[in-house]
Design an enzyme around this catalytic site. Structure first.
Site, PDB file in Angstrom:
ATOM      1  N   GLY A  52       0.836  -1.196   0.000  1.00 18.04           N
ATOM      2  CA  GLY A  52       0.000   0.000   0.000  1.00 18.04           C
ATOM      3  C   GLY A  52       0.866   1.239   0.000  1.00 18.04           C
ATOM      4  O   GLY A  52       2.011   1.193   0.470  1.00 18.04           O
TER       5      GLY A  52
ATOM      6  N   GLN B 200       3.096   9.966   1.065  1.00 19.53           N
ATOM      7  CA  GLN B 200       4.378   9.246   1.145  1.00 19.53           C
ATOM      8  C   GLN B 200       5.288   9.542  -0.037  1.00 19.53           C
ATOM      9  O   GLN B 200       6.477   9.221  -0.005  1.00 19.53           O
ATOM     10  CB  GLN B 200       4.142   7.733   1.224  1.00 19.53           C
ATOM     11  CG  GLN B 200       3.512   7.307   2.541  1.00 19.53           C
ATOM     12  CD  GLN B 200       3.380   5.800   2.600  1.00 19.53           C
ATOM     13  OE1 GLN B 200       2.400   5.258   2.127  1.00 19.53           O
ATOM     14  NE2 GLN B 200       4.374   5.130   3.154  1.00 19.53           N
TER      15      GLN B 200
ATOM     16  N   CYS C 142       5.755  -0.168   7.053  1.00 20.79           N
ATOM     17  CA  CYS C 142       5.409   1.005   6.242  1.00 20.79           C
ATOM     18  C   CYS C 142       6.614   1.373   5.390  1.00 20.79           C
ATOM     19  O   CYS C 142       7.747   1.347   5.886  1.00 20.79           O
ATOM     20  CB  CYS C 142       5.049   2.163   7.166  1.00 20.79           C
ATOM     21  SG  CYS C 142       4.636   3.684   6.304  1.00 20.79           S
ATOM     22  N   LEU C 143       6.374   1.714   4.145  1.00 23.81           N
ATOM     23  CA  LEU C 143       7.485   2.083   3.256  1.00 23.81           C
ATOM     24  C   LEU C 143       8.195   3.350   3.726  1.00 23.81           C
ATOM     25  O   LEU C 143       9.328   3.603   3.328  1.00 23.81           O
ATOM     26  CB  LEU C 143       6.984   2.260   1.816  1.00 23.81           C
ATOM     27  CG  LEU C 143       6.461   0.984   1.143  1.00 23.81           C
ATOM     28  CD1 LEU C 143       5.973   1.287  -0.263  1.00 23.81           C
ATOM     29  CD2 LEU C 143       7.527  -0.101   1.126  1.00 23.81           C
TER      30      LEU C 143
ATOM     31  N   HIS D 100      -4.399   1.441   7.662  1.00 24.79           N
ATOM     32  CA  HIS D 100      -3.049   2.014   7.681  1.00 24.79           C
ATOM     33  C   HIS D 100      -2.922   3.154   6.674  1.00 24.79           C
ATOM     34  O   HIS D 100      -2.422   4.236   6.998  1.00 24.79           O
ATOM     35  CB  HIS D 100      -2.042   0.892   7.379  1.00 24.79           C
ATOM     36  CG  HIS D 100      -0.625   1.341   7.261  1.00 24.79           C
ATOM     37  ND1 HIS D 100       0.351   0.972   8.163  1.00 24.79           N
ATOM     38  CD2 HIS D 100       0.003   2.124   6.344  1.00 24.79           C
ATOM     39  CE1 HIS D 100       1.504   1.528   7.812  1.00 24.79           C
ATOM     40  NE2 HIS D 100       1.319   2.217   6.702  1.00 24.79           N
ATOM     41  N   GLU D 101      -3.383   2.907   5.437  1.00 29.06           N
ATOM     42  CA  GLU D 101      -3.220   3.916   4.390  1.00 29.06           C
ATOM     43  C   GLU D 101      -4.116   5.130   4.633  1.00 29.06           C
ATOM     44  O   GLU D 101      -3.709   6.269   4.366  1.00 29.06           O
ATOM     45  CB  GLU D 101      -3.495   3.316   3.009  1.00 29.06           C
ATOM     46  CG  GLU D 101      -2.558   2.177   2.611  1.00 29.06           C
ATOM     47  CD  GLU D 101      -1.076   2.485   2.769  1.00 29.06           C
ATOM     48  OE1 GLU D 101      -0.676   3.661   2.649  1.00 29.06           O
ATOM     49  OE2 GLU D 101      -0.320   1.544   3.033  1.00 29.06           O
TER      50      GLU D 101
ATOM     51  N   HIS E 121      -2.538   7.576   6.921  1.00 21.14           N
ATOM     52  CA  HIS E 121      -1.543   8.461   6.288  1.00 21.14           C
ATOM     53  C   HIS E 121      -2.186   9.764   5.815  1.00 21.14           C
ATOM     54  O   HIS E 121      -1.555  10.818   5.839  1.00 21.14           O
ATOM     55  CB  HIS E 121      -0.916   7.774   5.069  1.00 21.14           C
ATOM     56  CG  HIS E 121       0.252   6.893   5.385  1.00 21.14           C
ATOM     57  ND1 HIS E 121       1.413   7.359   5.967  1.00 21.14           N
ATOM     58  CD2 HIS E 121       0.457   5.579   5.167  1.00 21.14           C
ATOM     59  CE1 HIS E 121       2.273   6.351   6.098  1.00 21.14           C
ATOM     60  NE2 HIS E 121       1.711   5.256   5.622  1.00 21.14           N
TER      61      HIS E 121
HETATM   62 NI    NI Z   1       2.555   3.383   5.493  1.00 23.81          NI
END
Ligand code: NI
Length: 156
Positions: free
Chosen positions: A46, A51, A89-90, A131-132, A135
């Site tokens: 995701g 991000q 998380c990226l 989660h997304e 953000h």
């Molecule tokens: Ni993330």
């Protein structure tokens, strides 16, 4: 398509609230394509627009690399159950921590044609949606983590 630079924890942009998307433009379509490319390249499931430094309410998700979703202006309208498990998380590469999320969510959103749509999700997909969407509010999973961030153990 092009890879975009992923922003990492500590970058102020990850803490800002994102703005609603009012209309689909060529620029936004390119952004969505780039988000998928950047997510897949980083082996993520995701990615949210902030991000990569864009404060728009757009999320891409593909938890099994077979079912890509684009969620524009997403809102969780129902949630129930509970699941506790590791999340990564990226924007915090190489780290994981335990987070409790609903095990089931219903999310309303606009698709790439700005049509209203609904997704009902369980388990990992429900976790990814939560989660997304966080953000988009400037929330990172580490804010919700129940223990310390741990280093990911890679298999040889
Ligand atoms: Ni993330």
């Amino acid at each position: 398509m092009a890879l975009r630079q992923i922003r990492y924890d500590g970058d102020d942009i990850l803490r800002k609230k994102c703005k609603e998307v009012k209309e689909m433009t060529e620029r936004t379509r390119i952004l969505i394509d780039d988000m998928f490319e950047t997510m897949y390249e980083a082996n993520g499931v995701g990615l949210a627009a902030p991000q990569i430094g864009i404060l728009k309410r757009i999320v891409v998700i593909d938890v099994d690399y077979e079912h890509p979703y684009v969620l524009i202006n997403p809102v969780i309208v129902e949630q129930d159950g509970e699941q506790t498990g590791d999340e990564g998380c990226l924007s915090l590469p190489g780290k994981v921590a335990e987070v409790t999320r609903p095990s089931h969510v219903v999310c309303k959103f606009l698709n790439e044609d700005m049509e209203e749509a609904t997704i009902e999700a369980d388990d990992l997909l429900a976790r990814a949606i939560c989660h997304e969407l966080d953000h988009l509010e400037g929330i990172l999973y580490k804010d919700l983590a129940e223990g310390p961030l741990r280093d990911v153990e890679y298999e040889d």
